[in-house]
Design a protein around this motif. Structure first.
Motif, PDB file in Angstrom:
ATOM      1  N   TRP A 152       1.598   5.023   9.542  1.00  0.00           N
ATOM      2  CA  TRP A 152       1.221   5.322   7.934  1.00  0.00           C
ATOM      3  C   TRP A 152       0.021   6.353   7.935  1.00  0.00           C
ATOM      4  O   TRP A 152      -0.016   7.258   7.175  1.00  0.00           O
TER       5      TRP A 152
ATOM      6  N   THR B 295       1.596   8.757  -6.420  1.00  0.00           N
ATOM      7  CA  THR B 295       1.801  10.201  -6.218  1.00  0.00           C
ATOM      8  C   THR B 295       3.031  10.827  -7.257  1.00  0.00           C
ATOM      9  O   THR B 295       2.958  11.808  -7.758  1.00  0.00           O
TER      10      THR B 295
ATOM     11  N   LYS C  70       0.029  10.054   6.423  1.00  0.00           N
ATOM     12  CA  LYS C  70      -0.864  10.265   5.099  1.00  0.00           C
ATOM     13  C   LYS C  70      -1.624  11.329   5.327  1.00  0.00           C
ATOM     14  O   LYS C  70      -1.801  12.372   4.717  1.00  0.00           O
TER      15      LYS C  70
ATOM     16  N   PHE D  45      -7.851   2.940  -3.061  1.00  0.00           N
ATOM     17  CA  PHE D  45      -7.246   4.329  -2.585  1.00  0.00           C
ATOM     18  C   PHE D  45      -8.420   5.220  -3.157  1.00  0.00           C
ATOM     19  O   PHE D  45      -8.748   6.639  -2.570  1.00  0.00           O
TER      20      PHE D  45
ATOM     21  N   ASP E 107       1.053   3.877  -3.128  1.00  0.00           N
ATOM     22  CA  ASP E 107       0.598   5.117  -3.062  1.00  0.00           C
ATOM     23  C   ASP E 107       1.783   6.124  -3.510  1.00  0.00           C
ATOM     24  O   ASP E 107       1.467   7.179  -4.039  1.00  0.00           O
ATOM     25  N   THR E 108       2.839   5.807  -2.926  1.00  0.00           N
ATOM     26  CA  THR E 108       4.340   6.712  -3.299  1.00  0.00           C
ATOM     27  C   THR E 108       4.329   6.767  -4.682  1.00  0.00           C
ATOM     28  O   THR E 108       4.810   7.639  -5.468  1.00  0.00           O
TER      29      THR E 108
ATOM     30  N   LEU F 117      -5.410  -1.871  -6.071  1.00  0.00           N
ATOM     31  CA  LEU F 117      -5.106  -0.781  -5.091  1.00  0.00           C
ATOM     32  C   LEU F 117      -5.670   0.502  -5.395  1.00  0.00           C
ATOM     33  O   LEU F 117      -5.854   1.285  -4.715  1.00  0.00           O
ATOM     34  N   GLU F 118      -5.875   0.550  -6.706  1.00  0.00           N
ATOM     35  CA  GLU F 118      -6.343   1.993  -7.078  1.00  0.00           C
ATOM     36  C   GLU F 118      -7.692   2.097  -6.898  1.00  0.00           C
ATOM     37  O   GLU F 118      -8.191   3.304  -6.223  1.00  0.00           O
TER      38      GLU F 118
ATOM     39  N   ASN G  88      -8.779   7.298   0.365  1.00  0.00           N
ATOM     40  CA  ASN G  88      -8.265   8.882   0.208  1.00  0.00           C
ATOM     41  C   ASN G  88      -9.350   9.991   0.770  1.00  0.00           C
ATOM     42  O   ASN G  88      -9.157  10.863   1.397  1.00  0.00           O
TER      43      ASN G  88
ATOM     44  N   LEU H  51       0.760  -1.203   0.211  1.00  0.00           N
ATOM     45  CA  LEU H  51       0.086  -0.041  -0.092  1.00  0.00           C
ATOM     46  C   LEU H  51       1.037   1.277   0.007  1.00  0.00           C
ATOM     47  O   LEU H  51       0.453   2.286  -0.768  1.00  0.00           O
ATOM     48  N   ILE H  52       2.241   1.293   0.949  1.00  0.00           N
ATOM     49  CA  ILE H  52       2.746   2.411   0.911  1.00  0.00           C
ATOM     50  C   ILE H  52       3.274   2.739  -0.321  1.00  0.00           C
ATOM     51  O   ILE H  52       3.602   3.940  -0.937  1.00  0.00           O
TER      52      ILE H  52
END
Length: 383
Positions: free
Chosen positions: A276, A197, A280, A363, A193-194, A359-360, A367, A189-190
């Motif tokens: 985490w 971004t 975030k 989020f 996400d990174t 994963l998209e 988010n 996940l981390i």
């Protein structure tokens, strides 16, 4: 108006509301495809064509540290032993209560190009990373500064060399700060996400629309920093020493990116979901202060993605134009995976592409919940 639409989409009969939902789905899918093909593809197929000077300009590396004894012991030597002819490393010790001061004293005896700046007691700026970073920049003896964090390590001994190769008239270099690969879902996940971004801010920078950078790997000119009085316009905001500063000063002419794998930094990821989550939320707290045009620009992708998914589910359940809907969905998925695979290779991560759609979606809902939670409870510390 509807007659004109019918003329352009003859394969849709427009007999009821679902026909217009099909049209809406196709329009949203087109927007999503254009984002991948004309924005994200810039990063996927990026080739550095900037002419840089062969002259190795002196540079100041600045690291803010608050209770970072263990990380400094592990990673500081990697910064001090860079293969670069003329540089200094400045560590700003921000009221650490562990053995950070002793570690830094030991290193200064071994490395003459290490400078330590201790943050003085100041009730107004206590706990402010921006204040600590400002002191480090003021203490820098060279015109160009390169920023990173104490929990990072450079990916190679060429990190400074690559992150200091300014093209003509450029004042800002946006780099990539990766996270260390570990086992477990949280790590995926981390890192995803990174990666996503970075996909956005690096791609938009290539589109001449830079809007943010990350403090784990960011370089700029001191003159640019002082020309806007540093962080004064957002000193009252807890976060934003990296993204809000870049959002304020970056433009189509003064910003470039460096994405070679040897130019990355690698950070230790948070070990628990709680830590985490806190990180975030702190990062999200700055987004509302971006320029209006940037906020509008960044809202297009998640908003159209949400509509795309909801329309897809609705139309499949109703079995409306099922072959067309599924075919467009699969086309968008194929383009997404192909672009993402290329970006992963460019940014040194090759194990997340097959999880990207899942994963998209995570989020897409996660988010917004974080954004809402920031209105309920705010962070008061920078580390």
């Amino acid at each position: 108006m509807f007659n004109n639409l019918s003329d352009n989409f003859l394969f849709i009969e427009f007999n009821d509301v679902f026909d217009y939902l099909v049209l809406g789905f196709l329009i949203i899918a087109f927007i999503q495809l254009m984002i991948y093909l004309f924005i994200f593809s810039r990063l996927a197929f990026f080739k550095n064509k900037n002419e840089t000077s062969n002259k190795s300009e002196p540079i100041s590396v600045i690291i803010c540290a608050k209770n970072e004894r263990d990380n400094l012991l592990k990673f500081l030597p990697d910064f001090l032993n860079q293969d670069y002819p003329n540089f200094e490393v400045i560590v700003v010790n921000d009221h650490s209560v562990d053995d950070t001061e002793d570690v830094l004293k030991a290193y200064t005896m071994q490395f003459k190009h290490l400078k330590v700046v201790n943050v003085p007691d100041n009730d107004r700026f206590y706990g402010s990373k921006k204040f600590a970073l400002t002191l480090g920049i003021k203490a820098a003896q060279y015109d160009n500064v390169l920023l990173t964090d104490a929990d990072c390590k450079p990916a190679s001994k060429k990190w400074i060399q690559l992150m200091s190769e300014y093209a003509a008239n450029k004042k800002i270099i946006l780099g990539f700060g990766a996270y260390e690969k570990q086992k477990g879902l949280l790590n995926k996940l981390i890192r995803f996400d990174t990666l996503f971004t970075a996909t956005q801010y690096l791609s938009f920078a290539l589109l001449k629309l830079p809007y943010m950078g990350v403090g784990r790997n960011l370089a700029y000119n001191k003159e640019l920093f002082f020309s806007v009085k540093g962080f004064s316009s957002h000193q009252h905001i807890l976060s934003g020493d990296d993204d809000l500063f870049v959002n304020e000063v970056a433009n189509s002419k003064n910003t470039q990116i460096v994405i070679e794998e040897e130019a990355h930094t690698v950070s230790v990821p948070k070990a628990t979901f709680k830590l985490w989550l806190r990180q975030k939320k702190r990062h999200f707290s700055t987004g509302k202060y971006y320029k209006f045009g940037h906020k509008l620009m960044l809202s297009i992708y998640p908003l159209t993605l949400l509509i795309f998914v909801l329309l897809f589910i609705s139309l499949v359940i109703q079995q409306i134009s099922i072959h067309l809907i599924v075919g467009v969905f699969l086309l968008r998925l194929l383009i997404q995976l192909l672009i993402f695979i290329k970006i992963e290779k460019r940014l040194g991560s090759k194990d997340l592409w097959f999880l990207a759609p899942i994963l998209e979606l995570f989020f897409m809902f996660f988010n917004p919940l974080l954004l809402i939670s920031n209105f309920i409870k705010k962070n008061t510390k920078w580390s």
